[in-house]
Design a protein around this motif. Structure first.
Motif, PDB file in Angstrom:
ATOM      1  N   MET A  60      43.792  36.356  45.453  1.00 46.58           N
ATOM      2  CA  MET A  60      42.697  35.845  44.629  1.00 46.58           C
ATOM      3  C   MET A  60      41.379  35.891  45.401  1.00 46.58           C
ATOM      4  O   MET A  60      40.341  36.289  44.859  1.00 46.58           O
ATOM      5  CB  MET A  60      43.009  34.412  44.180  1.00 46.58           C
ATOM      6  CG  MET A  60      42.006  33.834  43.204  1.00 46.58           C
ATOM      7  SD  MET A  60      42.438  32.157  42.645  1.00 46.58           S
ATOM      8  CE  MET A  60      43.863  32.506  41.629  1.00 46.58           C
ATOM      9  N   ALA A  61      41.419  35.507  46.681  1.00 41.49           N
ATOM     10  CA  ALA A  61      40.218  35.595  47.516  1.00 41.49           C
ATOM     11  C   ALA A  61      39.808  37.052  47.723  1.00 41.49           C
ATOM     12  O   ALA A  61      38.621  37.386  47.733  1.00 41.49           O
ATOM     13  CB  ALA A  61      40.462  34.918  48.861  1.00 41.49           C
ATOM     14  N   LEU A  62      40.793  37.938  47.885  1.00 40.93           N
ATOM     15  CA  LEU A  62      40.516  39.357  48.088  1.00 40.93           C
ATOM     16  C   LEU A  62      39.808  39.964  46.877  1.00 40.93           C
ATOM     17  O   LEU A  62      38.887  40.783  47.023  1.00 40.93           O
ATOM     18  CB  LEU A  62      41.819  40.109  48.373  1.00 40.93           C
ATOM     19  CG  LEU A  62      41.730  41.604  48.637  1.00 40.93           C
ATOM     20  CD1 LEU A  62      40.792  41.901  49.809  1.00 40.93           C
ATOM     21  CD2 LEU A  62      43.122  42.181  48.918  1.00 40.93           C
ATOM     22  N   VAL A  63      40.213  39.551  45.683  1.00 35.16           N
ATOM     23  CA  VAL A  63      39.535  40.011  44.465  1.00 35.16           C
ATOM     24  C   VAL A  63      38.063  39.618  44.507  1.00 35.16           C
ATOM     25  O   VAL A  63      37.172  40.404  44.164  1.00 35.16           O
ATOM     26  CB  VAL A  63      40.225  39.433  43.208  1.00 35.16           C
ATOM     27  CG1 VAL A  63      39.340  39.622  41.977  1.00 35.16           C
ATOM     28  CG2 VAL A  63      41.565  40.108  42.975  1.00 35.16           C
ATOM     29  N   GLY A  64      37.806  38.368  44.946  1.00 32.31           N
ATOM     30  CA  GLY A  64      36.421  37.919  45.047  1.00 32.31           C
ATOM     31  C   GLY A  64      35.617  38.699  46.069  1.00 32.31           C
ATOM     32  O   GLY A  64      34.398  38.831  45.936  1.00 32.31           O
TER      33      GLY A  64
ATOM     34  N   GLY B 226      30.517  39.833  39.787  1.00 34.57           N
ATOM     35  CA  GLY B 226      30.108  39.667  38.400  1.00 34.57           C
ATOM     36  C   GLY B 226      31.248  39.733  37.402  1.00 34.57           C
ATOM     37  O   GLY B 226      32.335  39.205  37.616  1.00 34.57           O
ATOM     38  N   GLY B 227      30.976  40.398  36.269  1.00 36.36           N
ATOM     39  CA  GLY B 227      31.967  40.511  35.210  1.00 36.36           C
ATOM     40  C   GLY B 227      33.212  41.246  35.653  1.00 36.36           C
ATOM     41  O   GLY B 227      34.310  40.991  35.154  1.00 36.36           O
ATOM     42  N   GLU B 228      33.050  42.169  36.611  1.00 33.29           N
ATOM     43  CA  GLU B 228      34.197  42.909  37.126  1.00 33.29           C
ATOM     44  C   GLU B 228      35.167  41.967  37.849  1.00 33.29           C
ATOM     45  O   GLU B 228      36.379  42.150  37.810  1.00 33.29           O
ATOM     46  CB  GLU B 228      33.712  43.997  38.084  1.00 33.29           C
ATOM     47  CG  GLU B 228      34.712  45.109  38.340  1.00 33.29           C
ATOM     48  CD  GLU B 228      34.943  46.009  37.138  1.00 33.29           C
ATOM     49  OE1 GLU B 228      36.021  46.648  37.096  1.00 33.29           O
ATOM     50  OE2 GLU B 228      34.081  46.070  36.244  1.00 33.29           O
ATOM     51  N   ALA B 229      34.606  40.954  38.500  1.00 35.29           N
ATOM     52  CA  ALA B 229      35.452  39.979  39.202  1.00 35.29           C
ATOM     53  C   ALA B 229      36.270  39.156  38.224  1.00 35.29           C
ATOM     54  O   ALA B 229      37.468  38.933  38.423  1.00 35.29           O
ATOM     55  CB  ALA B 229      34.588  39.060  40.074  1.00 35.29           C
ATOM     56  N   SER B 230      35.651  38.679  37.131  1.00 34.96           N
ATOM     57  CA  SER B 230      36.394  37.871  36.154  1.00 34.96           C
ATOM     58  C   SER B 230      37.477  38.704  35.477  1.00 34.96           C
ATOM     59  O   SER B 230      38.567  38.211  35.193  1.00 34.96           O
ATOM     60  CB  SER B 230      35.444  37.270  35.111  1.00 34.96           C
ATOM     61  OG  SER B 230      34.823  38.282  34.346  1.00 34.96           O
ATOM     62  N   LYS B 231      37.184  39.992  35.259  1.00 34.95           N
ATOM     63  CA  LYS B 231      38.185  40.875  34.671  1.00 34.95           C
ATOM     64  C   LYS B 231      39.372  41.049  35.619  1.00 34.95           C
ATOM     65  O   LYS B 231      40.532  40.988  35.204  1.00 34.95           O
ATOM     66  CB  LYS B 231      37.562  42.241  34.364  1.00 34.95           C
ATOM     67  CG  LYS B 231      38.522  43.227  33.692  1.00 34.95           C
ATOM     68  CD  LYS B 231      37.800  44.529  33.386  1.00 34.95           C
ATOM     69  CE  LYS B 231      38.756  45.547  32.753  1.00 34.95           C
ATOM     70  NZ  LYS B 231      38.081  46.832  32.474  1.00 34.95           N
TER      71      LYS B 231
END
Length: 434
Positions: A153-157, A162-167
């Motif tokens: 989850m941290a790696l995704v951040g 932006g919107g790509e992160a929430s997706k």
């Protein structure tokens, strides 16, 4: 860079919407850089929560068989889930700190190795009918699990903005849900060979995830040296001091949601094999998968739609909790009515799918990269503890009555709604910390 803050009616009086929108690193326009994470990188990231769930949920359908074959009680079988989740919950903050100090992959890779190896030991414990070896191995698996999905989850951040992160976070939660959908079916199918087959199948999936992480995920390079532990802990304390009034309710909401989800799964798995249903095997796995499929579809859709829209997140979180309360209240009167009960639990799954991606996006985007591993780990630690206590407490409540069980979860859901409604009020448009 100054620590970003949020504002009063939204995230509290000490925080300001405008400054939260500032000091954020990349904007949605810059989020296109996240697209360097190809489809393969998305899939590789998704394997991490998937393999985490398979290592736990795949065992839910075989718990009654475990009780019969190992001559253990319902409580003892529930500890196979509880010890795994409890040990993970305790160690997750340590993994979070290590991932902030070193790199995310440097924690995820050895964690997957420990996770898979301990799975083999757990399988041997089942073959030898040694309950002591089995639960010890499950506790070791929990230590490995601590460095997997929470760090992902941290790696995704780190990778997306932006919107790509929430997706991407919606995909992570959906992958978690897909694991829950597939797990009971896969566990039931493998149990047709022998009841302990799921223990040995899991390390194979773990190896696949390990290879995906090594070869398909490109982690951004750190832009500065790690801080000394004392300074790091001071900054974490500062973050909780500034944002704890909404972060802590968010942590609690995630933990209670997972407590209810796993508890209900345990409850449903137990009653399906009892009178008057007498349902087991693959049919049982398919029935367990129905509410989870609703959660998966909703989670992915929510993650794709919310982007950085704080207003929409607030609406969806409250609607989701409202759906959970309505469906779980109605389930009080569904005792003995299987189709109605599964339908109501599916509605609760939709509510869960509206809530969790919003919480994930708010929490992951609320802090800078250097502290993100610890904050997401604290969140996931509480989620694991929620999972840990679900099966044994639901088993205890089952011995009381169906009504007592569902009245309890309705009260917990109502408490979550109050906390989310009054304390988690994001600004209209969020921006992610760099």
């Amino acid at each position: 860079m100054k620590q970003a803050t949020l504002k009063g009616k939204g995230f509290g009086a000490a925080e300001n919407k405008k400054s939260y929108a500032q000091h954020t690193g990349s904007s949605d326009k810059q989020a296109s850089s996240g697209k360097k994470g190809s489809l393969w990188q998305y899939l590789a990231l998704a394997t991490i929560p998937l393999v985490l769930v398979l290592g736990n949920s795949m065992l839910v359908p075989v718990l009654p068989d475990m009780q019969d074959n190992m001559h253990i009680s319902r409580f003892q079988s529930s500890l196979v889930i509880t010890l795994f989740s409890l040990s993970a919950g305790i160690i997750i903050p340590v993994s979070g700190y290590l991932s902030d100090r070193f790199t995310r992959k440097a924690v995820i890779i050895p964690s997957l190795i420990v996770y898979g190896a301990a799975g083999i030991l757990a399988g041997l414990g089942a073959v030898w009918s040694s309950y002591g070896i089995l639960i010890t191995a499950r506790a070791l698996q929990g230590l490995g699990a601590a460095g997997t999905a929470p760090i992902a989850m941290a790696l995704v951040g780190d990778i997306y903005k932006g919107g790509e992160a929430s997706k991407a976070l919606g995909l992570i939660e959906a992958s978690n849900g897909i694991g829950k959908v597939v797990s009971p079916i896969l566990g039931s199918l493998l149990a047709l060979l022998t009841w302990f087959a799921p223990f040995f199948a899991f390390p194979v999936f773990c190896l696949m995830a390990l290879l995906a992480v090594i070869f398909m995920i490109k982690e951004p390079a750190k832009d500065k040296e790690a801080e000394p532990l004392k300074q790091y802990l001071k900054e974490i304390k500062s973050i909780l001091g500034q944002k704890g009034h909404w972060l802590l309710p968010a942590f609690f909401a995630g933990a209670v949601t997972l407590f209810i989800l796993f508890g209900v799964l345990f409850y449903l798995s137990q009653i399906l094999e009892e009178e008057p249903y007498n349902i087991d095997g693959v049919k049982k796995g398919l029935l367990l998968a129905i509410p989870l499929l609703c959660l998966v579809i909703t989670s992915y859709t929510t993650g794709a739609k919310i982007k950085q829209n704080g207003t929409l997140m607030r609406i969806l979180m409250n609607v989701g909790l409202g759906l959970m309360i309505v469906s779980l209240t109605s389930a009080i009167f569904a005792n003995g009515k299987l189709a109605l009960l599964i339908g109501l639990l599916s509605l609760s799954g939709i509510g869960t799918g509206l809530l969790l991606p919003c919480l994930n996006t708010l929490i992951t985007g609320s802090v800078k990269r250097d502290q993100r591993g610890m904050i997401t780990s604290l969140y996931n630690s509480l989620r694991f503890i929620g999972v840990a206590f679900g099966p044994p407490l639901f088993g205890w409540l089952m011995n009381k009555s169906h009504m007592t069980l569902f009245i309890t979860v309705v009260c917990l859901s109502a408490l979550m709604l109050a906390l989310v409604f009054f304390f988690i009020k994001p600004p209209a448009q969020l921006k992610q910390e760099a």
